[in-house]
Design a protein around this motif. Structure first.
Motif, PDB file in Angstrom:
ATOM      1  N   LEU A  92       0.924  -1.213  -0.060  1.00  0.00           N
ATOM      2  CA  LEU A  92       0.023   0.119  -0.017  1.00  0.00           C
ATOM      3  C   LEU A  92       0.983   1.298  -0.054  1.00  0.00           C
ATOM      4  CD1 LEU A  92      -2.563  -1.404   2.487  1.00  0.00           C
ATOM      5  CD2 LEU A  92      -2.826  -1.389   0.234  1.00  0.00           C
ATOM      6  N   ALA A  93       0.982   1.951  -1.249  1.00  0.00           N
ATOM      7  CA  ALA A  93       1.841   3.032  -1.268  1.00  0.00           C
ATOM      8  C   ALA A  93       0.961   4.513  -1.104  1.00  0.00           C
ATOM      9  CB  ALA A  93       2.448   3.124  -2.771  1.00  0.00           C
ATOM     10  N   LYS A  94       1.463   5.444  -1.247  1.00  0.00           N
ATOM     11  CA  LYS A  94       0.954   6.705  -0.959  1.00  0.00           C
ATOM     12  C   LYS A  94       0.031   7.202  -2.120  1.00  0.00           C
ATOM     13  CE  LYS A  94       3.585   7.698   2.678  1.00  0.00           C
ATOM     14  NZ  LYS A  94       4.083   8.786   3.708  1.00  0.00           N
ATOM     15  N   SER A  95       0.377   6.595  -3.661  1.00  0.00           N
ATOM     16  CA  SER A  95      -0.171   6.740  -4.557  1.00  0.00           C
ATOM     17  C   SER A  95      -0.773   5.726  -5.321  1.00  0.00           C
ATOM     18  CB  SER A  95       0.761   7.474  -5.725  1.00  0.00           C
ATOM     19  OG  SER A  95       1.626   6.356  -6.293  1.00  0.00           O
ATOM     20  N   SER A  96      -1.795   5.572  -5.957  1.00  0.00           N
ATOM     21  CA  SER A  96      -2.373   4.544  -6.738  1.00  0.00           C
ATOM     22  C   SER A  96      -1.354   3.903  -7.595  1.00  0.00           C
ATOM     23  CB  SER A  96      -3.747   5.050  -7.559  1.00  0.00           C
ATOM     24  OG  SER A  96      -3.398   5.867  -8.422  1.00  0.00           O
ATOM     25  N   PHE A  97      -0.549   4.930  -8.335  1.00  0.00           N
ATOM     26  CA  PHE A  97       0.366   4.168  -9.135  1.00  0.00           C
ATOM     27  C   PHE A  97       1.521   3.469  -8.533  1.00  0.00           C
ATOM     28  CE2 PHE A  97       4.010   4.713 -12.241  1.00  0.00           C
ATOM     29  CZ  PHE A  97       3.291   4.251 -13.458  1.00  0.00           C
ATOM     30  N   THR A  99       1.020   1.603  -5.952  1.00  0.00           N
ATOM     31  CA  THR A  99       0.642   0.455  -5.112  1.00  0.00           C
ATOM     32  C   THR A  99       0.873  -0.779  -5.973  1.00  0.00           C
ATOM     33  OG1 THR A  99      -1.269   1.844  -4.430  1.00  0.00           O
ATOM     34  CG2 THR A  99      -1.603  -0.379  -4.603  1.00  0.00           C
ATOM     35  N   LYS A 173       7.378   7.273  -5.193  1.00  0.00           N
ATOM     36  CA  LYS A 173       8.064   8.383  -5.848  1.00  0.00           C
ATOM     37  C   LYS A 173       8.266   9.242  -5.080  1.00  0.00           C
ATOM     38  CE  LYS A 173       5.467   7.995 -10.208  1.00  0.00           C
ATOM     39  NZ  LYS A 173       4.686   8.598 -11.253  1.00  0.00           N
ATOM     40  N   ASP A 176       5.925  11.924  -3.718  1.00  0.00           N
ATOM     41  CA  ASP A 176       4.651  11.556  -2.773  1.00  0.00           C
ATOM     42  C   ASP A 176       5.524  11.300  -1.262  1.00  0.00           C
ATOM     43  OD1 ASP A 176       2.747  11.520  -4.693  1.00  0.00           O
ATOM     44  OD2 ASP A 176       3.544   9.736  -5.592  1.00  0.00           O
TER      45      ASP A 176
ATOM     46  N   PHE B 129      -9.254  -1.022  -7.028  1.00  0.00           N
ATOM     47  CA  PHE B 129      -8.666  -0.752  -5.774  1.00  0.00           C
ATOM     48  C   PHE B 129      -9.978  -1.085  -4.831  1.00  0.00           C
ATOM     49  CE2 PHE B 129      -4.867   1.851  -4.760  1.00  0.00           C
ATOM     50  CZ  PHE B 129      -4.286   1.534  -5.920  1.00  0.00           C
ATOM     51  N   ARG B 141      -3.076   9.262  -3.647  1.00  0.00           N
ATOM     52  CA  ARG B 141      -3.075  10.215  -4.660  1.00  0.00           C
ATOM     53  C   ARG B 141      -3.618   9.471  -5.926  1.00  0.00           C
ATOM     54  NH1 ARG B 141       0.069  10.755  -8.722  1.00  0.00           N
ATOM     55  NH2 ARG B 141       2.147   9.839  -7.748  1.00  0.00           N
TER      56      ARG B 141
END
Lengths: 213, 213
Positions: A92-97, A99, A173, A176, B129, B141
């Motif tokens: 679970l990253a901070k951006s959807s991209f 993730t 990134k 982010d 998601f 994001r």
């Protein structure tokens, strides 16, 4: 660590940093898996079947009824691509991209060959049981001659093979990284639930194999 | 229940009693799965790749980088056989021969088509998601224009598809039924373990999506 030979077929292009070409990683992955997916072409049509698998030495094994179309096709020498994949968690990253998922997967290319002879088949089926539920083989009735004759056991050499593994935390990134969003891994767990006795076995003690599972 | 049309490709020959050709079974199975295996032929070689998937309506979706060889092959119209399989447990009979596994699996045949347009891709990735971890989309994001442009989203119609399901207790041969051996099912469980915060997130509260998982 003993290395697999990298070929055009097994060289990982995307995320090459996730590739593993050593036998230790491959063996550990196969020994953690119960199911493989076997892709092949039959009468010009791409097909695949999920089926139980186990490893002995430098081969991956499957079994099936002599009459199965897949078993007959593989026995006749169809080229296969076998996938063994284990899902390890959500990344679970901070951006959807960014993730992602953590996973371990192997692809094995080649051709299966059939084991010949009752003894070889029985020994390999015992190894299958020991992989799935250690001790169970000694609790059940072993296959008789007609059951062994009706069963095909197939072995695929671990020659053209590659593993791909993602593990660890998310890689966001730079832009982010400071975002006020929780990031981390949600690990996938697997295990066994409470045994469900068959009708007539409700009052029996659990066998050793199930107790140890 | 809405039925799928049975074709030569989707008619189950082995254990036909395990076949399901209704959309309710197919939808429920796909909605329980996180990963599919996509088999296809590339340059004359059978290949397959495990990848994340989700369902919306009467399509199965995947996504990937525009540069991925699989994505390019599928976008160009390669015929696929997609397997979605869930392992539900060990079926412990009184003989080795009648020992089995409980499972739910689907095979879907056809060709993927790419979603066009930022809005369509963003909406489908949000559905992805919501399938994997409901609520997470609203915490992270969203993809920007360049990220969406770099991502291919592919949809496979649920037209040529079949499910195969085994459930319930072992079915021993009559000759084995009275054997003094415990028989039953050892169900497979899956779930999530304790969340692992990424470096820097150790002291943060868990987000709603992870708390609800």
């Amino acid at each position: 660590m003993s290395q697999l030979t990298v070929t055009d077929l097994t060289r990982v292009r995307r995320h090459p940093e996730r590739a593993h070409y050593d036998r230790d990683t491959l063996h550990a992955l196969l020994d953690s898996a119960l199911i493989c997916h076997i892709a092949f072409v039959l009468d010009g049509q791409v097909q695949q079947i999920p089926t139980a698998c186990w490893r002995e030495g430098e081969h991956l094994y499957i079994h099936g009824s002599n009459g199965s179309r897949m078993i007959r096709a593989l026995r006749a020498g169809a080229s296969v691509c076998v996938a063994v994949s284990l899902f390890d968690g959500l990344v679970l990253a901070k951006s959807s991209f960014s993730t992602s998922v953590n996973y371990r997967s192997a692809l094995i290319y080649g051709q299966f060959a059939a084991l010949e002879g009752e003894d070889a088949k029985r020994a390999s089926l015992k190894a299958f049981f020991e992989h799935y539920l250690p001790g169970r083989w000694d609790e059940v009735r072993e296959p008789d001659a007609s059951e062994l004759a009706a069963t095909t056991v197939l072995a695929l050499p671990l020659e053209q093979a590659v593993c791909k593994v993602r593990s660890g935390p998310p890689q966001d990134k730079a832009e982010d990284e400071a975002a006020p969003v929780w990031a981390g891994v949600l690990p996938a767990l697997s295990g066994w639930g409470a045994p469900q006795p068959a009708p007539g076995c409700e009052d029996w003690p659990l066998p050793g194999s199930v107790q140890a599972a």
